[in-house]
Design an enzyme around this catalytic site. Structure first.
Site, PDB file in Angstrom:
ATOM      1  N   GLY A 112       0.567  -1.240   0.030  1.00  0.00           N
ATOM      2  CA  GLY A 112      -0.013   0.069   0.040  1.00  0.00           C
ATOM      3  C   GLY A 112       0.733   1.301  -0.023  1.00  0.00           C
ATOM      4  N   SER A 135       2.808   9.530  -8.476  1.00  0.00           N
ATOM      5  CA  SER A 135       4.216   9.814  -8.812  1.00  0.00           C
ATOM      6  C   SER A 135       5.078  10.493  -7.887  1.00  0.00           C
ATOM      7  CB  SER A 135       4.130  10.590 -10.169  1.00  0.00           C
ATOM      8  OG  SER A 135       3.666   9.834 -11.155  1.00  0.00           O
ATOM      9  N   GLU A 157       3.487   0.937 -11.534  1.00  0.00           N
ATOM     10  CA  GLU A 157       4.987   0.792 -11.080  1.00  0.00           C
ATOM     11  C   GLU A 157       5.886   1.972 -11.554  1.00  0.00           C
ATOM     12  OE1 GLU A 157       6.806  -1.567  -8.627  1.00  0.00           O
ATOM     13  OE2 GLU A 157       5.036  -2.316  -9.432  1.00  0.00           O
TER      14      GLU A 157
END
Length: 472
Positions: free
Chosen positions: A124, A132, A361
């Site tokens: 989390g 970002s 990611e």
């Protein structure tokens, strides 16, 4: 410089490829359409020792390395991204923080079950105001009567809301305004997983928001030293990019597989469309880009396995493969024509699944920033040293990571396709690896029982034909 995979790596590659074709491909469209989590597939992945590939046998892992993990992720994504991201997020994001930064007690409590696939791990990090800008964490954790009390919210979290979800590692800001990581088990009062998101793709994976309201956890659930959370999650993200980059290669390869098969079958103007230069050019470009991207992913994995700085290469691989997956899926749909727009054809699902690989990611823009800084742009001091922020848990990991576990590789051998008269050669190869590595293994699972289980699984699947994924 060796561009060839070792025999052990080829074995895991072929094993997962066969598993994906046999077990995942026949149900992938149905799981996606029904937005149904693949519990049975996860159970089988656990039986094959694939849910903990890069972790030591001592803690229930496969004893493999990062390259073996990347190969497995690539082969799964070649057939279905939802299954691949479930394994990928569980391994890179859910289990990895515990292995890297957890205490011995935390590792003993969680890793055997995580590596067996009995429970899923989640990470989390992302919040409504911390995407970002991951350091802008608003979730708070305060000490109170020997416990940590957590308040806050997370979003876009994978694997946190299934029936087998076990624990989530979260970032939170403590009273001294530093970020730390904490382990929050599922079922803890005050911790609630929200409703799953309605997504463009990855429909069979679990993604949802999390809320923490006066969520009280023991003081020992702090993950690593206090205040080290920012450095920890940067390192975890670096590692995670290798897995997501492998997903990009796998999806692109799967799109090429489908496009090539369709082009050979579809006829126009009296001949297969694969004979037209316009189609050949698309296929040639896709194949060339995929091979180049694959080598970049493997390089990042090998750098990590050698204990070298891999942050730059992982970011480059993630940037390249995400964009490639989008382009390859688009070209595959184009080659299919109108059929590519129909859900019964895998390329339609691939097209929807691809876009997230340029976002999750770390977005493409973040990867460009990481790459530029590593190159020395904007006054940066040089290559990032984040990959050197490695706890004592990784001391000596180079030796463990590059030594393939016998239980891991022999478990893999159970899926070798004997219908093509390769079973005897595969078993012999796996047996050789088993005997060679027997002296170095530390697994609590008896070798004989593990080998018997593998042989049993191999005999069970030996006479079963491999079904083709849905295609034109």
């Amino acid at each position: 410089m060796d561009f060839e995979l070792s025999d052990d790596h080829r074995l895991i590659q072929q094993t997962v490829r066969d598993f994906a074709r046999r077990e995942v491909a026949p149900v992938a469209e149905e799981l996606d359409r029904e937005k149904r989590f693949p519990y049975e597939i996860v159970r089988q992945l656990g039986e094959l020792n694939l849910m903990g590939i890069p972790f030591p046998e001592e803690y229930g892992g496969g004893g493999g390395d990062s390259l073996a993990y990347a190969l497995a992720v690539e082969e799964l994504t070649r057939v279905d991204s939802s299954v691949a991201i479930t394994l990928c997020a569980h391994t890179s994001l859910g289990t990895q923080p515990i292995w890297l930064f957890g205490s011995e007690e935390q590792k003993r409590e969680w890793m055997p079950r995580l590596c067996a696939g009995e429970v899923l791990g989640a990470f989390g990090l992302t919040e409504p105001e911390a995407g970002s800008d991951a350091g802008n964490t608003k979730t708070r954790a305060r000490r109170e009567n020997g416990s940590w009390v957590i308040d806050g919210a997370k979003q876009f979290i994978t694997n946190a809301g299934t029936d087998i979800s076990g624990v989530v590692a979260i970032t939170a800001r403590t009273e001294d305004d530093r970020i730390s990581n904490f382990l929050v088990p599922n079922g803890t009062p005050g911790y609630e997983a929200g409703q799953p998101y309605r997504k463009m793709g990855w429909n069979a994976s679990d993604t949802r928001p999390l809320t923490f309201t006066d969520c009280r956890i023991p003081e020992e659930n702090l993950l690593g030293p206090p205040g080290a959370g920012f450095k920890q999650f940067l390192h975890v993200l670096d590692i995670g990019r290798i897995g997501v980059a492998a997903m990009g290669v796998g999806l692109a390869q799967g799109a090429l597989d489908e496009a090539l098969a369709y082009a050979k079958e579809r006829r126009a103007f009296g001949q297969p469309i694969s004979k037209f230069q316009a189609i050949q050019a698309k296929l040639a470009d896709m194949a060339t880009e995929i091979e180049a991207a694959r080598l970049l992913v493997y390089k990042a994995a090998r750098l990590k396995d050698r204990g070298e700085n891999f942050s730059l290469t992982a970011a480059q691989a993630k940037l390249k493969t995400g964009r490639l997956a989008v382009r390859a899926a688009e070209e595959a749909v184009q080659i299919h024509g109108g059929y590519g727009y129909i859900e019964e054809y895998p390329v339609c699902r691939f097209y929807r699944d691809a876009k997230i690989l340029t976002i999750g990611e770390g977005t493409d823009e973040v990867q460009q920033m990481v790459i530029a800084r590593a190159l020395g742009a904007k006054g940066a001091a040089g290559p990032s040293r984040r990959s050197r922020i490695v706890p004592a848990a990784l001391a000596g990991s180079r030796r463990r990571a590059t030594t393939s576990s016998s239980s891991f590789w022999t478990s893999a051998s159970s899926r070798t396709d004997s219908s093509r008269d390769r079973r005897s050669r595969t078993v012999a190869s796996a047996s050789t690896s088993f005997m060679r590595l027997r002296r170095r293994r530390s697994s609590s699972v008896p070798a004989a029982s593990m080998w018997a289980r593998c042989a049993s699984r191999a005999s069970t699947t030996s006479s079963t034909p491999v079904p083709r994924a849905a295609s034109a």
